[in-house]
Design a protein around this motif. Structure first.
Motif, PDB file in Angstrom:
ATOM      1  N   GLN A 231      26.710  83.666  -6.179  1.00  0.00           N
ATOM      2  CA  GLN A 231      28.168  83.590  -6.225  1.00  0.00           C
ATOM      3  C   GLN A 231      28.769  82.718  -5.126  1.00  0.00           C
ATOM      4  OE1 GLN A 231      30.063  87.433  -5.355  1.00  0.00           O
ATOM      5  NE2 GLN A 231      28.160  88.123  -4.428  1.00  0.00           N
ATOM      6  N   LEU A 232      28.064  82.572  -4.007  1.00  0.00           N
ATOM      7  CA  LEU A 232      28.603  81.775  -2.904  1.00  0.00           C
ATOM      8  C   LEU A 232      27.766  80.526  -2.620  1.00  0.00           C
ATOM      9  CD1 LEU A 232      29.616  84.591  -0.356  1.00  0.00           C
ATOM     10  CD2 LEU A 232      31.092  83.350  -1.950  1.00  0.00           C
ATOM     11  N   ILE A 233      26.956  80.102  -3.591  1.00  0.00           N
ATOM     12  CA  ILE A 233      26.041  78.997  -3.304  1.00  0.00           C
ATOM     13  C   ILE A 233      26.779  77.729  -2.896  1.00  0.00           C
ATOM     14  CG2 ILE A 233      25.850  78.166  -5.698  1.00  0.00           C
ATOM     15  CD1 ILE A 233      22.801  77.786  -5.086  1.00  0.00           C
ATOM     16  N   GLU A 234      27.983  77.513  -3.427  1.00  0.00           N
ATOM     17  CA  GLU A 234      28.756  76.329  -3.027  1.00  0.00           C
ATOM     18  C   GLU A 234      29.178  76.380  -1.569  1.00  0.00           C
ATOM     19  OE1 GLU A 234      29.532  78.363  -5.559  1.00  0.00           O
ATOM     20  OE2 GLU A 234      29.976  77.237  -7.392  1.00  0.00           O
ATOM     21  N   LYS A 235      29.190  77.590  -0.982  1.00  0.00           N
ATOM     22  CA  LYS A 235      29.671  77.775   0.387  1.00  0.00           C
ATOM     23  C   LYS A 235      28.582  77.561   1.435  1.00  0.00           C
ATOM     24  CE  LYS A 235      33.486  79.141  -1.592  1.00  0.00           C
ATOM     25  NZ  LYS A 235      34.614  78.192  -1.758  1.00  0.00           N
ATOM     26  N   ILE A 236      27.334  77.392   1.003  1.00  0.00           N
ATOM     27  CA  ILE A 236      26.261  77.147   1.981  1.00  0.00           C
ATOM     28  C   ILE A 236      26.510  75.835   2.721  1.00  0.00           C
ATOM     29  CG2 ILE A 236      23.794  76.674   2.254  1.00  0.00           C
ATOM     30  CD1 ILE A 236      23.305  78.520  -0.135  1.00  0.00           C
ATOM     31  N   SER A 237      26.922  74.810   2.020  1.00  0.00           N
ATOM     32  CA  SER A 237      27.242  73.513   2.631  1.00  0.00           C
ATOM     33  C   SER A 237      28.289  73.689   3.745  1.00  0.00           C
ATOM     34  CB  SER A 237      27.779  72.582   1.545  1.00  0.00           C
ATOM     35  OG  SER A 237      28.166  71.348   2.080  1.00  0.00           O
ATOM     36  N   PRO A 238      28.109  72.978   4.859  1.00  0.00           N
ATOM     37  CA  PRO A 238      27.209  71.855   5.119  1.00  0.00           C
ATOM     38  C   PRO A 238      25.826  72.236   5.655  1.00  0.00           C
ATOM     39  CG  PRO A 238      28.701  72.091   6.965  1.00  0.00           C
ATOM     40  CD  PRO A 238      29.098  73.151   5.959  1.00  0.00           C
ATOM     41  N   THR A 239      25.452  73.507   5.598  1.00  0.00           N
ATOM     42  CA  THR A 239      24.091  73.885   5.981  1.00  0.00           C
ATOM     43  C   THR A 239      23.112  73.348   4.938  1.00  0.00           C
ATOM     44  OG1 THR A 239      24.918  75.901   7.008  1.00  0.00           O
ATOM     45  CG2 THR A 239      22.562  75.810   6.525  1.00  0.00           C
ATOM     46  N   PRO A 240      22.035  72.690   5.353  1.00  0.00           N
ATOM     47  CA  PRO A 240      21.081  72.119   4.392  1.00  0.00           C
ATOM     48  C   PRO A 240      20.354  73.210   3.598  1.00  0.00           C
ATOM     49  CG  PRO A 240      20.816  71.127   6.559  1.00  0.00           C
ATOM     50  CD  PRO A 240      21.705  72.306   6.739  1.00  0.00           C
ATOM     51  N   LEU A 241      20.143  72.942   2.310  1.00  0.00           N
ATOM     52  CA  LEU A 241      19.491  73.879   1.398  1.00  0.00           C
ATOM     53  C   LEU A 241      18.308  73.207   0.715  1.00  0.00           C
ATOM     54  CD1 LEU A 241      19.331  76.443  -0.481  1.00  0.00           C
ATOM     55  CD2 LEU A 241      20.993  75.263  -1.964  1.00  0.00           C
ATOM     56  N   LEU A 242      17.148  73.882   0.751  1.00  0.00           N
ATOM     57  CA  LEU A 242      15.985  73.474  -0.043  1.00  0.00           C
ATOM     58  C   LEU A 242      15.722  74.565  -1.072  1.00  0.00           C
ATOM     59  CD1 LEU A 242      13.463  71.782  -0.743  1.00  0.00           C
ATOM     60  CD2 LEU A 242      12.229  73.051   1.038  1.00  0.00           C
ATOM     61  N   LEU A 243      15.758  74.214  -2.343  1.00  0.00           N
ATOM     62  CA  LEU A 243      15.485  75.157  -3.423  1.00  0.00           C
ATOM     63  C   LEU A 243      14.172  74.768  -4.086  1.00  0.00           C
ATOM     64  CD1 LEU A 243      17.161  77.571  -4.633  1.00  0.00           C
ATOM     65  CD2 LEU A 243      17.637  76.055  -6.546  1.00  0.00           C
ATOM     66  N   THR A 244      13.227  75.704  -4.085  1.00  0.00           N
ATOM     67  CA  THR A 244      11.923  75.489  -4.714  1.00  0.00           C
ATOM     68  C   THR A 244      11.868  76.283  -6.013  1.00  0.00           C
ATOM     69  OG1 THR A 244      10.815  75.142  -2.584  1.00  0.00           O
ATOM     70  CG2 THR A 244       9.435  75.757  -4.457  1.00  0.00           C
ATOM     71  N   VAL A 245      11.583  75.595  -7.111  1.00  0.00           N
ATOM     72  CA  VAL A 245      11.602  76.201  -8.438  1.00  0.00           C
ATOM     73  C   VAL A 245      10.287  75.911  -9.142  1.00  0.00           C
ATOM     74  CG1 VAL A 245      12.760  76.215 -10.693  1.00  0.00           C
ATOM     75  CG2 VAL A 245      14.109  75.930  -8.596  1.00  0.00           C
ATOM     76  N   GLY A 246       9.716  76.927  -9.790  1.00  0.00           N
ATOM     77  CA  GLY A 246       8.547  76.729 -10.640  1.00  0.00           C
ATOM     78  C   GLY A 246       8.993  76.416 -12.054  1.00  0.00           C
ATOM     79  N   ARG A 247       8.551  75.303 -12.590  1.00  0.00           N
ATOM     80  CA  ARG A 247       8.978  74.908 -13.937  1.00  0.00           C
ATOM     81  C   ARG A 247       8.638  75.966 -14.983  1.00  0.00           C
ATOM     82  NH1 ARG A 247       6.819  69.613 -12.571  1.00  0.00           N
ATOM     83  NH2 ARG A 247       8.482  68.089 -12.296  1.00  0.00           N
ATOM     84  N   GLY A 248       7.529  76.665 -14.781  1.00  0.00           N
ATOM     85  CA  GLY A 248       7.097  77.665 -15.745  1.00  0.00           C
ATOM     86  C   GLY A 248       7.449  79.083 -15.349  1.00  0.00           C
ATOM     87  N   ASP A 249       8.381  79.249 -14.446  1.00  0.00           N
ATOM     88  CA  ASP A 249       8.737  80.581 -13.948  1.00  0.00           C
ATOM     89  C   ASP A 249       9.490  81.361 -15.028  1.00  0.00           C
ATOM     90  OD1 ASP A 249       9.563  82.822 -12.505  1.00  0.00           O
ATOM     91  OD2 ASP A 249      10.037  81.671 -10.698  1.00  0.00           O
ATOM     92  N   VAL A 250       8.935  82.514 -15.412  1.00  0.00           N
ATOM     93  CA  VAL A 250       9.615  83.387 -16.371  1.00  0.00           C
ATOM     94  C   VAL A 250      10.088  84.679 -15.724  1.00  0.00           C
ATOM     95  CG1 VAL A 250       8.407  82.447 -18.366  1.00  0.00           C
ATOM     96  CG2 VAL A 250       7.415  84.389 -17.139  1.00  0.00           C
ATOM     97  N   LEU A 251       9.666  84.934 -14.485  1.00  0.00           N
ATOM     98  CA  LEU A 251      10.117  86.138 -13.785  1.00  0.00           C
ATOM     99  C   LEU A 251      11.517  85.924 -13.224  1.00  0.00           C
ATOM    100  CD1 LEU A 251       9.584  88.985 -12.763  1.00  0.00           C
ATOM    101  CD2 LEU A 251       8.486  87.986 -10.745  1.00  0.00           C
ATOM    102  N   THR A 252      11.719  84.842 -12.497  1.00  0.00           N
ATOM    103  CA  THR A 252      13.065  84.397 -12.106  1.00  0.00           C
ATOM    104  C   THR A 252      13.243  83.032 -12.779  1.00  0.00           C
ATOM    105  OG1 THR A 252      12.171  83.453 -10.041  1.00  0.00           O
ATOM    106  CG2 THR A 252      13.118  85.659  -9.933  1.00  0.00           C
ATOM    107  N   PRO A 253      13.748  83.024 -14.006  1.00  0.00           N
ATOM    108  CA  PRO A 253      13.660  81.842 -14.866  1.00  0.00           C
ATOM    109  C   PRO A 253      14.180  80.559 -14.231  1.00  0.00           C
ATOM    110  CG  PRO A 253      14.350  83.731 -16.149  1.00  0.00           C
ATOM    111  CD  PRO A 253      14.348  84.173 -14.705  1.00  0.00           C
TER     112      PRO A 253
END
Length: 304
Positions: A231-253
């Motif tokens: 809900q607040l992901i837009e508010k993280i900036s200007p703190t740098p964010l690295l998001l790691t995603v598994g292409r085949g992730d079905v647990l957290t899609p």
């Protein structure tokens, strides 16, 4: 590399326990990365592997700990173990930052946070509201409890969960023990918190070699469904964010995580891994994953 057993108090006076890592590359006060784990998982379930990797490659320190009510950490007086209250775990991350900032080895102006799966969602929230945070690393995160619950639980099973939630609330009001449910089950037709085959494989293997327990309270599932850390992901900036995603992730899609990433503002970086949820932790993809995270930390936490 050094590792020290540590404990610290949260703002509501609960003792959390973990490990503090130092690097042979450090001199003087160093940046610190606070690492917390996902749904019911313990610090020894590969968090140590990430911490050891980071301090071997970078002049930083790392704080790894068990969430309250799990592993070596205490729970609040009168509260059950194996209960996950997401907003409380978020508060505990901020308290871990406070503890790290007080250590003589740490530069309090250079503290980052790392979370995976459930805590991958937590760090999105904490990164927005706790402005002490200088870098956010979110790995295979839960971003929407409602949407995630709907992906994992069949509608007819959800009706059963709703009845169980209501009965559990009445039982608790009457002073009875809280209801519980397995985290995983070999039979996908039986109720569990994480009803995917890869979840069962991961957690059942750790049950044999750690003190991880295959149980959470029913309330934890109800709170999971209501949790919206994006809900607040837009508010993280200007703190740098690295998001790691598994292409085949079905647990957290993966598509849910990518939708949240699209709403985040710069500076941000996306790492896509060619695997599922748990491949991020170990195995052939670990070096690729951890090295990208180390480069992000070098750029934004060590050199910046």
């Amino acid at each position: 590399m050094g590792r020290e057993d540590v404990e610290f108090k949260t703002s509501d006076r609960v003792t959390l326990r973990g490990w503090f890592y130092t690097s042979e590359l450090s001199s003087g006060k160093s940046p610190c990365l606070v690492l917390s784990h996902g749904f019911s998982a313990l610090k020894e379930m590969d968090l140590n592997t990430f911490a050891e990797y980071f301090v071997s490659k970078l002049p930083i320190t790392c704080l790894v700990y068990d969430n309250r009510g799990f592993g070596d950490s205490d729970q609040a007086e009168g509260e059950p173990r194996s209960e996950i209250v997401p907003i409380t775990q978020c508060s505990d991350i901020s308290d871990a930052i406070t503890y790290a900032a007080t250590r003589p080895e740490v530069n309090p102006d250079k503290i980052g946070i790392w979370g995976s799966s459930y805590s991958g969602g937590h760090v999105l929230y904490v990164g927005a509201v706790d402005r002490r945070v200088k870098a956010v690393l979110s790995q295979v995160p839960l971003v929407s409890g409602w949407d995630n619950f709907s992906r994992l639980v069949r509608p007819d099973f959800a009706v059963g969960f709703n009845g169980a939630f209501a009965a559990d609330r009445i039982a608790r009001a009457e002073g009875k023990e809280p209801g519980v449910v397995p985290v995983v089950d070999a039979d996908p037709l039986k109720p569990s918190a994480l009803p995917t085959p890869d979840s069962y494989e991961f957690f059942s293997s750790w049950e044999k070699k750690s003190n991880w327990k295959n149980t959470v309270t029913l309330k934890s599932i109800e709170l999971f469904r209501a949790y919206e850390p994006q809900q607040l992901i837009e508010k993280i900036s200007p703190t740098p964010l690295l998001l790691t995603v598994g292409r085949g992730d079905v647990l957290t899609p993966a598509d849910l995580a990518l939708g949240a990433y699209a709403r985040a503002k710069e500076p941000k970086q996306l790492q896509l891994l060619p695997g599922g949820h748990f491949e991020a932790y170990s195995g052939p993809l670990f070096e690729r994953n951890a090295s990208t995270q180390a480069e992000f930390l070098k750029k934004w936490l060590v050199e910046n």
